[in-house]
Design a protein around this motif. Structure first.
Motif, PDB file in Angstrom:
ATOM      1  N   HIS A 191      43.596   1.667   0.157  1.00 59.31           N
ATOM      2  CA  HIS A 191      44.136   2.990   0.478  1.00 59.31           C
ATOM      3  C   HIS A 191      43.314   4.091  -0.201  1.00 59.31           C
ATOM      4  N   ALA A 192      42.933   3.876  -1.436  1.00 59.40           N
ATOM      5  CA  ALA A 192      42.078   4.851  -2.125  1.00 59.40           C
ATOM      6  C   ALA A 192      40.704   4.913  -1.464  1.00 59.40           C
ATOM      7  N   GLN A 193      40.174   3.766  -1.052  1.00 59.94           N
ATOM      8  CA  GLN A 193      38.881   3.740  -0.368  1.00 59.94           C
ATOM      9  C   GLN A 193      38.971   4.485   0.966  1.00 59.94           C
ATOM     10  N   ALA A 194      40.052   4.271   1.711  1.00 60.30           N
ATOM     11  CA  ALA A 194      40.232   4.974   2.984  1.00 60.30           C
ATOM     12  C   ALA A 194      40.296   6.481   2.750  1.00 60.30           C
ATOM     13  N   ASP A 195      41.020   6.905   1.733  1.00 68.69           N
ATOM     14  CA  ASP A 195      41.098   8.333   1.422  1.00 68.69           C
ATOM     15  C   ASP A 195      39.720   8.892   1.078  1.00 68.69           C
ATOM     16  N   PHE A 196      38.967   8.180   0.226  1.00 70.18           N
ATOM     17  CA  PHE A 196      37.632   8.636  -0.172  1.00 70.18           C
ATOM     18  C   PHE A 196      36.721   8.778   1.046  1.00 70.18           C
ATOM     19  N   TRP A 197      36.625   7.713   1.857  1.00 71.33           N
ATOM     20  CA  TRP A 197      35.698   7.714   2.988  1.00 71.33           C
ATOM     21  C   TRP A 197      36.137   8.667   4.097  1.00 71.33           C
ATOM     22  N   ILE A 215      30.356  14.921  -2.265  1.00 67.06           N
ATOM     23  CA  ILE A 215      30.795  13.521  -2.291  1.00 67.06           C
ATOM     24  C   ILE A 215      30.918  13.025  -3.732  1.00 67.06           C
ATOM     25  N   GLU A 216      30.051  13.506  -4.599  1.00 62.09           N
ATOM     26  CA  GLU A 216      30.169  13.177  -6.021  1.00 62.09           C
ATOM     27  C   GLU A 216      31.505  13.693  -6.561  1.00 62.09           C
ATOM     28  N   GLY A 217      31.924  14.873  -6.103  1.00 60.45           N
ATOM     29  CA  GLY A 217      33.212  15.435  -6.500  1.00 60.45           C
ATOM     30  C   GLY A 217      34.403  14.623  -6.026  1.00 60.45           C
ATOM     31  N   LEU A 218      34.200  13.807  -4.980  1.00 58.00           N
ATOM     32  CA  LEU A 218      35.267  12.934  -4.475  1.00 58.00           C
ATOM     33  C   LEU A 218      35.374  11.640  -5.273  1.00 58.00           C
ATOM     34  N   GLY A 219      34.377  11.375  -6.137  1.00 54.12           N
ATOM     35  CA  GLY A 219      34.424  10.155  -6.946  1.00 54.12           C
ATOM     36  C   GLY A 219      33.226   9.249  -6.811  1.00 54.12           C
ATOM     37  N   ALA A 220      32.234   9.627  -6.012  1.00 56.92           N
ATOM     38  CA  ALA A 220      31.018   8.813  -5.871  1.00 56.92           C
ATOM     39  C   ALA A 220      30.082   9.074  -7.049  1.00 56.92           C
ATOM     40  N   ALA A 221      29.148   8.156  -7.249  1.00 58.72           N
ATOM     41  CA  ALA A 221      28.154   8.290  -8.317  1.00 58.72           C
ATOM     42  C   ALA A 221      26.753   8.229  -7.709  1.00 58.72           C
ATOM     43  N   ILE A 222      25.853   9.006  -8.273  1.00 58.22           N
ATOM     44  CA  ILE A 222      24.451   8.952  -7.858  1.00 58.22           C
ATOM     45  C   ILE A 222      23.799   7.762  -8.547  1.00 58.22           C
ATOM     46  N   LEU A 223      23.154   6.896  -7.764  1.00 58.54           N
ATOM     47  CA  LEU A 223      22.433   5.751  -8.317  1.00 58.54           C
ATOM     48  C   LEU A 223      20.938   6.033  -8.421  1.00 58.54           C
ATOM     49  N   ILE A 256      13.214  11.341   2.259  1.00 61.71           N
ATOM     50  CA  ILE A 256      13.910  11.482   0.979  1.00 61.71           C
ATOM     51  C   ILE A 256      15.381  11.142   1.208  1.00 61.71           C
ATOM     52  N   HIS A 257      15.962  10.408   0.274  1.00 69.80           N
ATOM     53  CA  HIS A 257      17.404  10.150   0.332  1.00 69.80           C
ATOM     54  C   HIS A 257      17.949   9.968  -1.076  1.00 69.80           C
ATOM     55  N   VAL A 258      19.259  10.057  -1.191  1.00 66.19           N
ATOM     56  CA  VAL A 258      19.952   9.826  -2.451  1.00 66.19           C
ATOM     57  C   VAL A 258      20.824   8.595  -2.258  1.00 66.19           C
ATOM     58  N   THR A 259      20.617   7.590  -3.090  1.00 68.40           N
ATOM     59  CA  THR A 259      21.457   6.391  -3.060  1.00 68.40           C
ATOM     60  C   THR A 259      22.652   6.652  -3.965  1.00 68.40           C
ATOM     61  N   MET A 260      23.838   6.415  -3.421  1.00 66.92           N
ATOM     62  CA  MET A 260      25.076   6.668  -4.151  1.00 66.92           C
ATOM     63  C   MET A 260      25.955   5.421  -4.104  1.00 66.92           C
ATOM     64  N   ALA A 261      27.013   5.436  -4.910  1.00 68.63           N
ATOM     65  CA  ALA A 261      28.019   4.369  -4.894  1.00 68.63           C
ATOM     66  C   ALA A 261      29.388   5.016  -4.741  1.00 68.63           C
ATOM     67  N   ASP A 262      30.221   4.424  -3.880  1.00 72.53           N
ATOM     68  CA  ASP A 262      31.583   4.932  -3.729  1.00 72.53           C
ATOM     69  C   ASP A 262      32.397   4.532  -4.960  1.00 72.53           C
ATOM     70  N   PRO A 263      33.674   4.923  -5.055  1.00 73.06           N
ATOM     71  CA  PRO A 263      34.459   4.614  -6.256  1.00 73.06           C
ATOM     72  C   PRO A 263      34.577   3.133  -6.609  1.00 73.06           C
ATOM     73  N   GLU A 264      34.323   2.222  -5.642  1.00 70.00           N
ATOM     74  CA  GLU A 264      34.365   0.788  -5.943  1.00 70.00           C
ATOM     75  C   GLU A 264      32.979   0.186  -6.082  1.00 70.00           C
ATOM     76  N   GLY A 265      31.932   1.023  -6.076  1.00 72.76           N
ATOM     77  CA  GLY A 265      30.576   0.538  -6.306  1.00 72.76           C
ATOM     78  C   GLY A 265      29.788   0.171  -5.067  1.00 72.76           C
ATOM     79  N   ASN A 266      30.328   0.391  -3.867  1.00 78.04           N
ATOM     80  CA  ASN A 266      29.598   0.104  -2.636  1.00 78.04           C
ATOM     81  C   ASN A 266      28.516   1.160  -2.422  1.00 78.04           C
TER      82      ASN A 266
END
Length: 150
Positions: free
Chosen positions: A19-25, A118-126, A135-145
């Motif tokens: 449910h948290a993942q659905a909200d984030f995405w 997206i970082e403000g939603l809980g993602a992290a820059i990898l 050019i791209h930015v690789t990120m991870a969602d709140p569960e690390g995907n």
């Protein structure tokens, strides 16, 4: 095409908290969290769903085991073709790099603003990747995907 019919598909993502993942995405993509409250109600009325199979979240019944999101232009009816992502609860945590990931194509003029949003939603820059092809930015969602913003 050689006469083959297009295939409907959904991307299914294993999750600790679907449910948290659905909200984030949904927020990250501008998608809609699916509303299955009436469907769950009909299954309850038929005796096909136990109280332990669902919970009330944001004022509506949701299945405990998963949550789906879809593009806002797609029809909301169950079974209709959609650009859909389904998040399903699994007991094990993510352990290795994804072999499949999403690329969010926003364009170079919007890339940094979207990364910050997206970082403000809980993602992290990898990583920030600059290659000859782009050019791209690789990120991870709140569960690390992992996913990329390009």
């Amino acid at each position: 095409m050689d006469g083959a019919m297009p295939i409907n598909w959904q991307l299914t993502v294993d999750s600790a908290d679907p449910h948290a993942q659905a909200d984030f995405w949904a927020e990250a993509l501008g998608y809609v969290v699916e509303d299955h409250d009436a469907f769950i109600g009909s299954l309850i009325d038929q005796g096909l769903v136990a109280e332990s199979d669902y919970k009330v979240r944001n004022g509506r019944r949701v299945f405990c085991k998963g949550e789906g999101i879809h593009h806002p232009a797609d029809p909301p009816e169950r079974g209709a073709p959609k650009r859909r992502i389904l998040f399903v609860r699994v007991p094990e945590a993510k352990q290795v790099k994804n072999r499949l990931h999403m690329d969010l194509s926003v364009g170079p003029e919007r890339r940094e603003a979207e990364v910050k949003r997206i970082e403000g939603l809980g993602a992290a820059i990898l990583a920030r990747v600059e290659e000859p092809e782009g050019i791209h930015v690789t990120m991870a969602d709140p569960e690390g995907n992992e996913f990329c913003v390009q």
